[in-house]
Design a protein around this motif. Structure first.
Motif, mmCIF file in Angstrom:
data_model
loop_
_atom_site.group_PDB
_atom_site.id
_atom_site.type_symbol
_atom_site.label_atom_id
_atom_site.label_comp_id
_atom_site.label_asym_id
_atom_site.label_seq_id
_atom_site.Cartn_x
_atom_site.Cartn_y
_atom_site.Cartn_z
ATOM 1 N N ASN A 176 0.835 -1.191 0.000
ATOM 2 C CA ASN A 176 0.000 0.000 0.000
ATOM 3 C C ASN A 176 0.880 1.255 0.000
ATOM 4 N N MET A 177 0.648 2.160 -0.949
ATOM 5 C CA MET A 177 1.504 3.340 -1.089
ATOM 6 C C MET A 177 1.449 4.240 0.147
ATOM 7 N N ASN A 178 0.276 4.406 0.746
ATOM 8 C CA ASN A 178 0.185 5.253 1.937
ATOM 9 C C ASN A 178 1.002 4.672 3.089
ATOM 10 N N ARG A 179 0.970 3.363 3.245
ATOM 11 C CA ARG A 179 1.764 2.732 4.305
ATOM 12 C C ARG A 179 3.251 2.881 4.042
ATOM 13 N N ILE A 180 3.645 2.784 2.785
ATOM 14 C CA ILE A 180 5.056 2.960 2.439
ATOM 15 C C ILE A 180 5.492 4.398 2.732
ATOM 16 N N LYS A 181 4.657 5.369 2.403
ATOM 17 C CA LYS A 181 4.975 6.772 2.720
ATOM 18 C C LYS A 181 5.207 6.939 4.217
ATOM 19 N N ILE A 182 4.320 6.356 5.010
ATOM 20 C CA ILE A 182 4.433 6.453 6.466
ATOM 21 C C ILE A 182 5.713 5.781 6.942
ATOM 22 N N LEU A 183 6.002 4.601 6.426
ATOM 23 C CA LEU A 183 7.199 3.876 6.857
ATOM 24 C C LEU A 183 8.470 4.629 6.492
ATOM 25 N N TYR A 184 8.515 5.216 5.293
ATOM 26 C CA TYR A 184 9.710 5.972 4.916
ATOM 27 C C TYR A 184 9.889 7.195 5.808
ATOM 28 N N PHE A 185 8.797 7.829 6.212
ATOM 29 C CA PHE A 185 8.918 8.953 7.144
ATOM 30 C C PHE A 185 9.422 8.467 8.497
ATOM 31 N N LEU A 186 8.877 7.357 8.978
ATOM 32 C CA LEU A 186 9.270 6.832 10.287
ATOM 33 C C LEU A 186 10.666 6.222 10.293
ATOM 34 N N GLU A 187 11.209 5.987 9.112
ATOM 35 C CA GLU A 187 12.560 5.438 9.042
ATOM 36 C C GLU A 187 13.554 6.356 9.756
ATOM 37 N N ASN A 188 13.346 7.649 9.655
ATOM 38 C CA ASN A 188 14.282 8.610 10.244
ATOM 39 C C ASN A 188 13.670 9.475 11.337
ATOM 40 N N HIS A 189 12.432 9.204 11.710
ATOM 41 C CA HIS A 189 11.758 10.031 12.697
ATOM 42 C C HIS A 189 10.913 9.174 13.631
ATOM 43 N N GLU A 190 10.942 9.486 14.899
ATOM 44 C CA GLU A 190 9.903 9.016 15.801
ATOM 45 C C GLU A 190 8.888 10.134 15.815
ATOM 46 N N ALA A 191 7.619 9.831 15.619
ATOM 47 C CA ALA A 191 6.647 10.904 15.434
ATOM 48 C C ALA A 191 5.288 10.544 15.993
ATOM 49 N N ASN A 192 4.536 11.578 16.338
ATOM 50 C CA ASN A 192 3.146 11.359 16.718
ATOM 51 C C ASN A 192 2.289 11.440 15.459
ATOM 52 N N VAL A 193 1.014 11.123 15.608
ATOM 53 C CA VAL A 193 0.140 11.049 14.441
ATOM 54 C C VAL A 193 0.058 12.388 13.709
ATOM 55 N N SER A 194 -0.024 13.482 14.447
ATOM 56 C CA SER A 194 -0.152 14.781 13.769
ATOM 57 C C SER A 194 1.097 15.120 12.949
ATOM 58 N N SER A 195 2.270 14.739 13.424
ATOM 59 C CA SER A 195 3.496 14.964 12.642
ATOM 60 C C SER A 195 3.498 14.117 11.377
ATOM 61 N N ILE A 196 3.025 12.899 11.488
ATOM 62 C CA ILE A 196 2.951 12.017 10.321
ATOM 63 C C ILE A 196 1.964 12.593 9.311
ATOM 64 N N VAL A 197 0.801 13.036 9.799
ATOM 65 C CA VAL A 197 -0.215 13.645 8.926
ATOM 66 C C VAL A 197 0.385 14.821 8.164
ATOM 67 N N ASP A 198 1.094 15.692 8.873
ATOM 68 C CA ASP A 198 1.698 16.862 8.230
ATOM 69 C C ASP A 198 2.709 16.466 7.166
ATOM 70 N N HIS A 199 3.495 15.449 7.451
ATOM 71 C CA HIS A 199 4.560 15.076 6.513
ATOM 72 C C HIS A 199 4.026 14.356 5.273
ATOM 73 N N VAL A 200 3.157 13.372 5.471
ATOM 74 C CA VAL A 200 2.707 12.569 4.332
ATOM 75 C C VAL A 200 1.491 13.163 3.630
ATOM 76 N N GLN A 201 0.950 14.236 4.205
ATOM 77 C CA GLN A 201 -0.177 14.957 3.619
ATOM 78 C C GLN A 201 -1.373 14.057 3.325
ATOM 79 N N LEU A 202 -1.714 13.270 4.327
ATOM 80 C CA LEU A 202 -2.918 12.449 4.303
ATOM 81 C C LEU A 202 -3.772 12.874 5.488
ATOM 82 N N SER A 203 -5.046 12.563 5.438
ATOM 83 C CA SER A 203 -5.917 12.949 6.547
ATOM 84 C C SER A 203 -5.603 12.119 7.793
#
Length: 107
Positions: free
Chosen positions: A20-47
């Motif tokens: 799933n592309m959205n899951r891959i986007k999230i995983l690539y962001f988390l590869e270099n960041h520990e983040a809360n949901v709002s930070s992930i939302v801001d980075h991957v630009q998903l709701s």
């Protein structure tokens, strides 16, 4: 380790989760960041509901972990290694015009 049908079925489920592309986007962001949901939302630009749903699926398959006190999500070390393998395969495929099947000797 002998591979039986139950192990193969579980591997298939994990590959489906990772397709799933959205899951891959999230995983690539988390590869270099520990983040809360709002930070992930801001980075991957998903709701927020989409990110929360995708994180729940990734968590179910133990592809991300969370710290309940701070609501921080991160990926396990083995998944970091897998993502580095993907990156190397994709780079190699682009440079040499070979497929992922060829990269892993599946042809």
């Amino acid at each position: 380790m002998p591979v039986n049908d139950a192990i193969l079925a579980e591997a298939v489920k994990i590959y489906k989760v990772l397709s799933n592309m959205n899951r891959i986007k999230i995983l690539y962001f988390l590869e270099n960041h520990e983040a809360n949901v709002s930070s992930i939302v801001d980075h991957v630009q998903l709701s927020q509901p989409i990110v929360s749903h995708q994180l729940a699926i990734l968590y179910h398959y133990q592809l991300v972990t969370r710290h309940k006190r701070t609501i921080v999500w991160m990926i396990p070390t083995f998944l970091r290694w897998l993502m580095q393998c993907w990156d190397m395969s994709l780079m190699r495929s682009k440079e040499n015009r070979i497929t992922i099947k060829q990269t892993f000797g599946l042809t």
